[in-house]
Design an enzyme around this catalytic site. Structure first.
Site, mmCIF file in Angstrom:
data_model
loop_
_atom_site.group_PDB
_atom_site.id
_atom_site.type_symbol
_atom_site.label_atom_id
_atom_site.label_comp_id
_atom_site.label_asym_id
_atom_site.label_seq_id
_atom_site.Cartn_x
_atom_site.Cartn_y
_atom_site.Cartn_z
ATOM 1 N N ARG A 93 0.846 -1.205 0.000
ATOM 2 C CA ARG A 93 0.000 0.000 0.000
ATOM 3 C C ARG A 93 0.879 1.252 0.000
ATOM 4 N NH1 ARG A 93 2.430 2.208 3.464
ATOM 5 N NH2 ARG A 93 2.388 1.997 5.715
ATOM 6 N N VAL A 94 0.305 2.311 -0.589
ATOM 7 C CA VAL A 94 0.905 3.633 -0.396
ATOM 8 C C VAL A 94 0.045 4.279 0.683
ATOM 9 C CG1 VAL A 94 1.298 5.891 -1.431
ATOM 10 C CG2 VAL A 94 1.816 3.837 -2.732
ATOM 11 N N ARG A 97 1.798 14.068 13.921
ATOM 12 C CA ARG A 97 2.224 13.354 15.133
ATOM 13 C C ARG A 97 3.727 13.468 15.342
ATOM 14 N NH1 ARG A 97 3.131 7.790 15.413
ATOM 15 N NH2 ARG A 97 2.010 7.469 13.458
ATOM 16 N N ASP A 137 7.899 5.339 5.623
ATOM 17 C CA ASP A 137 6.996 4.200 5.341
ATOM 18 C C ASP A 137 5.792 4.645 4.501
ATOM 19 O OD1 ASP A 137 5.642 5.631 7.259
ATOM 20 O OD2 ASP A 137 4.974 3.868 8.378
ATOM 21 N N ARG A 177 4.318 -5.828 2.478
ATOM 22 C CA ARG A 177 4.310 -6.826 3.549
ATOM 23 C C ARG A 177 4.433 -8.214 2.934
ATOM 24 N NH1 ARG A 177 -0.413 -5.570 7.200
ATOM 25 N NH2 ARG A 177 1.015 -3.988 7.988
ATOM 26 N N HIS A 227 11.308 -5.600 10.054
ATOM 27 C CA HIS A 227 11.074 -4.419 9.209
ATOM 28 C C HIS A 227 12.378 -3.955 8.577
ATOM 29 C CE1 HIS A 227 7.302 -2.914 11.620
ATOM 30 N NE2 HIS A 227 7.218 -4.173 11.285
ATOM 31 N N GLU A 248 9.170 0.655 2.944
ATOM 32 C CA GLU A 248 9.246 -0.183 4.149
ATOM 33 C C GLU A 248 8.777 -1.586 3.790
ATOM 34 O OE1 GLU A 248 8.106 0.374 8.689
ATOM 35 O OE2 GLU A 248 6.410 -0.409 7.577
ATOM 36 N N GLU A 255 -4.761 -7.571 16.492
ATOM 37 C CA GLU A 255 -4.346 -6.515 17.421
ATOM 38 C C GLU A 255 -4.703 -5.139 16.861
ATOM 39 O OE1 GLU A 255 -1.349 -3.693 19.233
ATOM 40 O OE2 GLU A 255 -1.727 -4.163 17.150
ATOM 41 N N HIS A 256 -4.492 -4.977 15.556
ATOM 42 C CA HIS A 256 -4.791 -3.718 14.875
ATOM 43 C C HIS A 256 -6.288 -3.396 14.991
ATOM 44 C CE1 HIS A 256 -5.089 -1.021 11.304
ATOM 45 N NE2 HIS A 256 -3.920 -0.635 11.760
HETATM 46 P P1 0O2 Z 1 -0.141 0.851 8.462
HETATM 47 O O1 0O2 Z 1 -1.599 0.578 8.494
HETATM 48 O O2 0O2 Z 1 0.689 -0.400 8.267
HETATM 49 O O3 0O2 Z 1 0.259 1.962 7.555
HETATM 50 P P2 0O2 Z 1 5.261 4.703 13.963
HETATM 51 O O4 0O2 Z 1 4.839 3.595 14.907
HETATM 52 O O5 0O2 Z 1 4.707 4.524 12.576
HETATM 53 O O6 0O2 Z 1 5.052 6.021 14.537
HETATM 54 P P3 0O2 Z 1 7.756 3.775 12.977
HETATM 55 O O7 0O2 Z 1 9.130 3.845 13.557
HETATM 56 O O8 0O2 Z 1 7.605 4.151 11.533
HETATM 57 O O9 0O2 Z 1 6.817 4.701 13.851
HETATM 58 O O10 0O2 Z 1 7.120 2.393 13.262
HETATM 59 P P4 0O2 Z 1 7.598 0.898 13.037
HETATM 60 O O11 0O2 Z 1 7.943 0.337 14.344
HETATM 61 O O12 0O2 Z 1 8.622 0.767 11.957
HETATM 62 O O13 0O2 Z 1 6.241 0.252 12.543
HETATM 63 C C1 0O2 Z 1 5.467 0.794 11.541
HETATM 64 C C2 0O2 Z 1 4.473 -0.225 10.998
HETATM 65 O O14 0O2 Z 1 4.685 -1.525 11.581
HETATM 66 C C3 0O2 Z 1 3.038 0.104 11.352
HETATM 67 O O15 0O2 Z 1 2.572 0.935 10.347
HETATM 68 C C4 0O2 Z 1 2.367 -1.270 11.333
HETATM 69 O O16 0O2 Z 1 2.144 -1.710 10.010
HETATM 70 C C5 0O2 Z 1 3.444 -2.134 11.916
HETATM 71 N N1 0O2 Z 1 3.390 -2.182 13.387
HETATM 72 C C6 0O2 Z 1 4.326 -1.691 14.242
HETATM 73 N N2 0O2 Z 1 3.996 -1.927 15.497
HETATM 74 C C7 0O2 Z 1 2.820 -2.592 15.476
HETATM 75 C C8 0O2 Z 1 1.961 -3.135 16.502
HETATM 76 O O17 0O2 Z 1 2.232 -3.035 17.695
HETATM 77 N N3 0O2 Z 1 0.823 -3.743 16.080
HETATM 78 C C9 0O2 Z 1 0.495 -3.891 14.781
HETATM 79 N N4 0O2 Z 1 -0.645 -4.513 14.478
HETATM 80 N N5 0O2 Z 1 1.277 -3.375 13.774
HETATM 81 C C10 0O2 Z 1 2.424 -2.751 14.119
HETATM 82 P P5 0O2 Z 1 1.402 1.985 10.574
HETATM 83 O O18 0O2 Z 1 1.796 3.219 9.860
HETATM 84 O O19 0O2 Z 1 1.096 2.115 12.047
HETATM 85 O O20 0O2 Z 1 0.145 1.331 9.948
#
Ligand code: 0O2
Length: 230
Positions: free
Chosen positions: A57-58, A70, A86, A91, A134, A153, A168-169
């Protein structure tokens, strides 16, 4: 203070935003193609498919704006490009943990890929039980205006990790981030159960493949991971 923007300026901003996101879409497609090639070649050469499925996804404009706010990033394209890595996400879901690491190794060893950061939440799960490997990788995209290196990412995980993360999400959003403590404990418990299942399935698989079949390379020990950057 009200800001007045002309229709032409608004259109220009929209076009710029579309072009900005387009580069990420192309970067994402490059990574998807690389993974598709690895999957097909693995199937052909080793009679084994290490990838269960790939989704990508974008980031939606809403989710991008939320993250910009944020993280306190300046709301201009160059600052966002620099700070948010990201925007494009891929994935990769594998059957086994060893396959997740193997795919990471195969993708990041390619000489047009630059690894910008790695977070190994498989070796070092998050406090809530989240597991996944990641990598922020930079991939070149060739446009009519020249080359751009796009960060993508890539998350590598098993089916069990993916199952846990999507539940969890959903829970996180259902409770608007204020999840009751006992539910958090149950989730952590479930993450451990998922990890046990991963272990058992991998051992079973290794026994089956270790018999009359040639042991596929993804079941050999993998190289040590780059240091975690959490
Ligand atoms: P989406 O829907 O995938 O776009 P951030 O947590 O984004 O502020 P950082 O450093 O970018 O900071 O985060 P990190 O740790 O690299 O993780 C980013 C992505 O990993 C998340 O994207 C999720 O897809 C996944 N992820 C990380 N931690 C969790 C978790 O505790 N639970 C779940 N279910 N997914 C996780 P986004 O942007 O949150 O969401």
């Amino acid at each position: 203070m009200a800001i007045t923007v002309s229709a032409a300026e608004l259109r220009e901003l929209r076009d710029e935003f579309e072009r900005f996101l387009m580069e990420y879409r192309f970067g994402m497609q490059e990574v998807e193609t690389k993974l598709g090639i690895l999957r097909d070649e693995f199937q052909l050469v080793h009679d084994y498919n290490p990838i269960e499925h790939v989704t990508s996804r974008v980031k939606s404009p809403d989710s991008l704006v939320e993250k910009v706010q944020r993280k306190g990033v300046e709301p201009d394209f160059s600052s966002i490009r620099e700070a948010i890595t990201d925007i494009a996400g891929v994935r990769v879901t594998c059957s086994f943990v060893a396959d997740a690491y193997r795919l990471f190794d195969l993708l990041t060893a390619q000489d047009d890929i630059t690894v910008l950061a790695v977070k190994d939440y498989i070796a070092h799960p998050k406090q809530n039980g989240y597991k996944s490997l990641h990598a922020i990788v930079e991939v070149p995209v060739f446009l009519s205006s020249g080359r751009v290196d796009v960060p993508v990412e890539v998350q590598f995980r098993t089916i069990a990790m993916d199952f846990w993360a999507s539940l969890e999400h959903k829970i996180y959003y259902k409770y608007d981030t204020k999840v009751p403590a006992e539910l958090l404990d149950s989730l952590k418990d479930a993450a451990e159960t998922a990890a046990e299942l991963d272990d058992r399935m991998e051992r079973l698989h290794s026994e089956i493949r270790g018999g009359s079949h040639v042991r596929p390379p993804q079941l050999r020990p993998v190289a040590p991971r780059p240091a975690i950057q959490a």
